[in-house]
Design an enzyme around this catalytic site. Structure first.
Site, PDB file in Angstrom:
ATOM      1  N   TYR A  61      -2.569  -9.503  16.108  1.00  0.00           N
ATOM      2  CA  TYR A  61      -1.519  -8.951  16.967  1.00  0.00           C
ATOM      3  C   TYR A  61      -1.312  -9.802  18.213  1.00  0.00           C
ATOM      4  O   TYR A  61      -0.345  -9.609  18.952  1.00  0.00           O
ATOM      5  CB  TYR A  61      -1.872  -7.513  17.354  1.00  0.00           C
ATOM      6  CG  TYR A  61      -1.969  -6.599  16.159  1.00  0.00           C
ATOM      7  CD1 TYR A  61      -0.826  -6.066  15.565  1.00  0.00           C
ATOM      8  CD2 TYR A  61      -3.209  -6.291  15.583  1.00  0.00           C
ATOM      9  CE1 TYR A  61      -0.913  -5.251  14.449  1.00  0.00           C
ATOM     10  CE2 TYR A  61      -3.303  -5.477  14.465  1.00  0.00           C
ATOM     11  CZ  TYR A  61      -2.150  -4.959  13.900  1.00  0.00           C
ATOM     12  OH  TYR A  61      -2.238  -4.164  12.786  1.00  0.00           O
TER      13      TYR A  61
ATOM     14  N   CYS B 197      -4.025   6.249   0.148  1.00  0.00           N
ATOM     15  CA  CYS B 197      -3.473   5.019  -0.423  1.00  0.00           C
ATOM     16  C   CYS B 197      -3.158   5.123  -1.911  1.00  0.00           C
ATOM     17  O   CYS B 197      -2.988   4.097  -2.580  1.00  0.00           O
ATOM     18  CB  CYS B 197      -4.446   3.862  -0.189  1.00  0.00           C
ATOM     19  SG  CYS B 197      -4.806   3.594   1.562  1.00  0.00           S
TER      20      CYS B 197
ATOM     21  N   ARG C 298     -11.330   7.460   3.791  1.00  0.00           N
ATOM     22  CA  ARG C 298     -11.053   6.456   2.758  1.00  0.00           C
ATOM     23  C   ARG C 298     -12.330   5.771   2.253  1.00  0.00           C
ATOM     24  O   ARG C 298     -12.277   4.707   1.661  1.00  0.00           O
ATOM     25  CB  ARG C 298     -10.067   5.421   3.299  1.00  0.00           C
ATOM     26  CG  ARG C 298      -8.709   6.046   3.619  1.00  0.00           C
ATOM     27  CD  ARG C 298      -7.700   5.025   4.086  1.00  0.00           C
ATOM     28  NE  ARG C 298      -6.400   5.654   4.258  1.00  0.00           N
ATOM     29  CZ  ARG C 298      -5.597   5.468   5.309  1.00  0.00           C
ATOM     30  NH1 ARG C 298      -5.965   4.657   6.278  1.00  0.00           N
ATOM     31  NH2 ARG C 298      -4.434   6.091   5.393  1.00  0.00           N
TER      32      ARG C 298
ATOM     33  N   LYS D  57     -11.320  -7.938   6.053  1.00  0.00           N
ATOM     34  CA  LYS D  57     -10.793  -7.050   7.086  1.00  0.00           C
ATOM     35  C   LYS D  57     -11.834  -5.982   7.395  1.00  0.00           C
ATOM     36  O   LYS D  57     -12.322  -5.348   6.458  1.00  0.00           O
ATOM     37  CB  LYS D  57      -9.502  -6.401   6.592  1.00  0.00           C
ATOM     38  CG  LYS D  57      -8.843  -5.456   7.581  1.00  0.00           C
ATOM     39  CD  LYS D  57      -7.592  -4.825   6.986  1.00  0.00           C
ATOM     40  CE  LYS D  57      -6.956  -3.864   7.977  1.00  0.00           C
ATOM     41  NZ  LYS D  57      -5.771  -3.182   7.422  1.00  0.00           N
TER      42      LYS D  57
ATOM     43  N   LYS E  14     -12.137  -5.183   2.130  1.00  0.00           N
ATOM     44  CA  LYS E  14     -11.625  -4.292   3.172  1.00  0.00           C
ATOM     45  C   LYS E  14     -12.627  -3.164   3.386  1.00  0.00           C
ATOM     46  O   LYS E  14     -12.846  -2.334   2.510  1.00  0.00           O
ATOM     47  CB  LYS E  14     -10.266  -3.724   2.775  1.00  0.00           C
ATOM     48  CG  LYS E  14      -9.638  -2.833   3.834  1.00  0.00           C
ATOM     49  CD  LYS E  14      -8.262  -2.377   3.383  1.00  0.00           C
ATOM     50  CE  LYS E  14      -7.597  -1.486   4.426  1.00  0.00           C
ATOM     51  NZ  LYS E  14      -6.248  -1.049   3.983  1.00  0.00           N
TER      52      LYS E  14
ATOM     53  N   CYS F 200      -0.139   4.250   1.761  1.00  0.00           N
ATOM     54  CA  CYS F 200      -0.535   5.219   2.790  1.00  0.00           C
ATOM     55  C   CYS F 200       0.556   5.503   3.811  1.00  0.00           C
ATOM     56  O   CYS F 200       0.659   6.621   4.314  1.00  0.00           O
ATOM     57  CB  CYS F 200      -1.825   4.775   3.479  1.00  0.00           C
ATOM     58  SG  CYS F 200      -1.710   3.196   4.330  1.00  0.00           S
TER      59      CYS F 200
ATOM     60  N   SER G 140      -6.429  -3.740  14.554  1.00  0.00           N
ATOM     61  CA  SER G 140      -5.928  -3.038  15.730  1.00  0.00           C
ATOM     62  C   SER G 140      -7.017  -2.689  16.741  1.00  0.00           C
ATOM     63  O   SER G 140      -6.809  -2.786  17.955  1.00  0.00           O
ATOM     64  CB  SER G 140      -5.195  -1.773  15.298  1.00  0.00           C
ATOM     65  OG  SER G 140      -6.061  -0.911  14.570  1.00  0.00           O
TER      66      SER G 140
ATOM     67  N   ARG H 263      -3.507   3.303  12.632  1.00  0.00           N
ATOM     68  CA  ARG H 263      -3.042   4.541  12.005  1.00  0.00           C
ATOM     69  C   ARG H 263      -2.014   5.250  12.871  1.00  0.00           C
ATOM     70  O   ARG H 263      -1.140   5.946  12.366  1.00  0.00           O
ATOM     71  CB  ARG H 263      -4.244   5.429  11.673  1.00  0.00           C
ATOM     72  CG  ARG H 263      -5.052   4.827  10.533  1.00  0.00           C
ATOM     73  CD  ARG H 263      -6.370   5.507  10.279  1.00  0.00           C
ATOM     74  NE  ARG H 263      -7.077   4.798   9.210  1.00  0.00           N
ATOM     75  CZ  ARG H 263      -8.342   4.997   8.896  1.00  0.00           C
ATOM     76  NH1 ARG H 263      -9.050   5.894   9.565  1.00  0.00           N
ATOM     77  NH2 ARG H 263      -8.918   4.305   7.924  1.00  0.00           N
TER      78      ARG H 263
ATOM     79  N   CYS I 123       0.857  -1.173   0.000  1.00  0.00           N
ATOM     80  CA  CYS I 123       0.000   0.000   0.000  1.00  0.00           C
ATOM     81  C   CYS I 123       0.899   1.230   0.000  1.00  0.00           C
ATOM     82  O   CYS I 123       2.113   1.116   0.187  1.00  0.00           O
ATOM     83  CB  CYS I 123      -0.934   0.001   1.208  1.00  0.00           C
ATOM     84  SG  CYS I 123      -2.329   1.155   1.036  1.00  0.00           S
TER      85      CYS I 123
END
Length: 322
Positions: free
Chosen positions: A313, A130, A217, A248, A195, A122, A274, A205, A120
């Site tokens: 994560y 992006c 976005r 996602k 997404k 971004c 996240s 972010r 990507c």
């Protein structure tokens, strides 16, 4: 009179184990890492909104991955944070860029580790979007060339899988064509095909330093209210050459995973993003939930819905638990 007695097979842990339908394995999990271009060899900065996750120098990345591999880590996905950003994301496709260096370093030390790269722009653009901007609007087709160049540079550095996450139309086709042209016919593409323009991305972010400097976005990521559109996006990317399709975020979109599992018949990935991580961590740190059991239950639910791979994560922690 006889009736169903489901409890017969729940009486002991051994009985529950032999009839368990869904299992979580180290091979199912992918750990994300944020690698920073810095002259400070020992740079390691904890991400405020993601306790336990860090921005890492190349040296610290290798150190952290070494410990995780010793615990059974099989796959990683890399996100880069360059020292300099510009309007055309030139560091994204720099052969000596931070992600390219990280890929080379990890593959040299861990040849059997599956190294996936996020493709990507971004993290590399000064405006945080992006793609290429014109009149405050992301331009689709001019962006494709830069995404393809970025993917190629990652594969040349040694990436096993490239994962475009930009949501530009036609990017899988552009990446497949450039990889094939340069002899990387067997390199898989894992497309962030589905997404959503989600509110669960906030902590990422901060971690990737990729907050848009204007607007949002929503003109290129999907409307969270749409389900049929997800099937169209997934089928389009699969037709263009994607080998793995990703959804996602994960938990809010288990219904989408299930629909894709029933209709597409290709490997599926899901990203426990996240915001999902941060919520569980915050509740755990406040003593409101049992972190281990909640994490394992959430991951099992994602796999049960149809995911073959789960980017989480929590991967490093789960490997210790498993």
């Amino acid at each position: 009179m006889t009736f169903f007695r489901g409890r017969r097979l729940r009486k002991t842990q051994s009985l529950r184990d032999i009839v368990q339908e869904t299992w979580l394995r180290p091979e199912d999990l992918v750990q994300p890492y944020f690698v920073v271009e810095t002259s400070d060899k020992n740079f390691s900065k904890e991400i405020t909104s993601m306790p336990g996750q860090f921005q890492l120098s190349l040296f610290k990345l290798e150190e952290k991955v070494t410990k995780a591999v010793d615990n059974g880590l099989k796959s990683v996905i890399l996100f880069g944070i360059p020292e300099k950003k510009d309007e055309i994301a030139s560091e994204a496709y720099n052969p000596k860029g931070i992600v390219q260096q990280a890929v080379h370093k990890l593959k040299r030390k861990f040849p059997d580790l599956v190294v996936i790269t996020d493709v990507c722009l971004c993290e590399y653009t000064s405006h945080g979007h992006c793609g290429i901007i014109e009149d405050r609007h992301v331009q689709n087709d001019p962006t494709l060339k830069l995404l393809a160049k970025t993917a190629l540079s990652h594969v040349k550095a040694g990436a096993d899988i490239v994962a475009p996450s930009d949501m530009m139309d036609g990017r899988v086709k552009a990446i497949r064509e450039i990889l094939d042209k340069h002899g990387f016919i067997e390199t898989p593409i894992m497309s962030y095909a589905v997404k959503y323009a989600s509110s669960f991305y906030g902590p990422f972010r901060e971690a990737a330093e990729s907050t848009p400097q204007f607007g949002d976005r929503k003109s290129y990521q999907m409307n969270p209210a749409n389900s049929n559109e997800a099937i169209l996006e997934a089928k389009a990317d699969f037709t263009e050459g994607a080998d793995i399709i990703m959804v996602k975020p994960a938990l809010p979109y288990l219904d989408i995973l299930q629909r894709l599992k029933d209709s597409l018949f290709c490997p599926l990935a899901a990203y426990q993003v996240s915001g999902e991580y941060a919520q569980i961590k915050a509740a755990s740190l406040n003593g409101w939930i049992d972190e281990k059991n909640v994490v394992l239950e959430s991951l099992i639910s994602i796999k049960r819905a149809g995911a073959n791979l789960i980017i989480s994560y929590f991967t490093e922690q789960v490997l210790k638990w498993l």
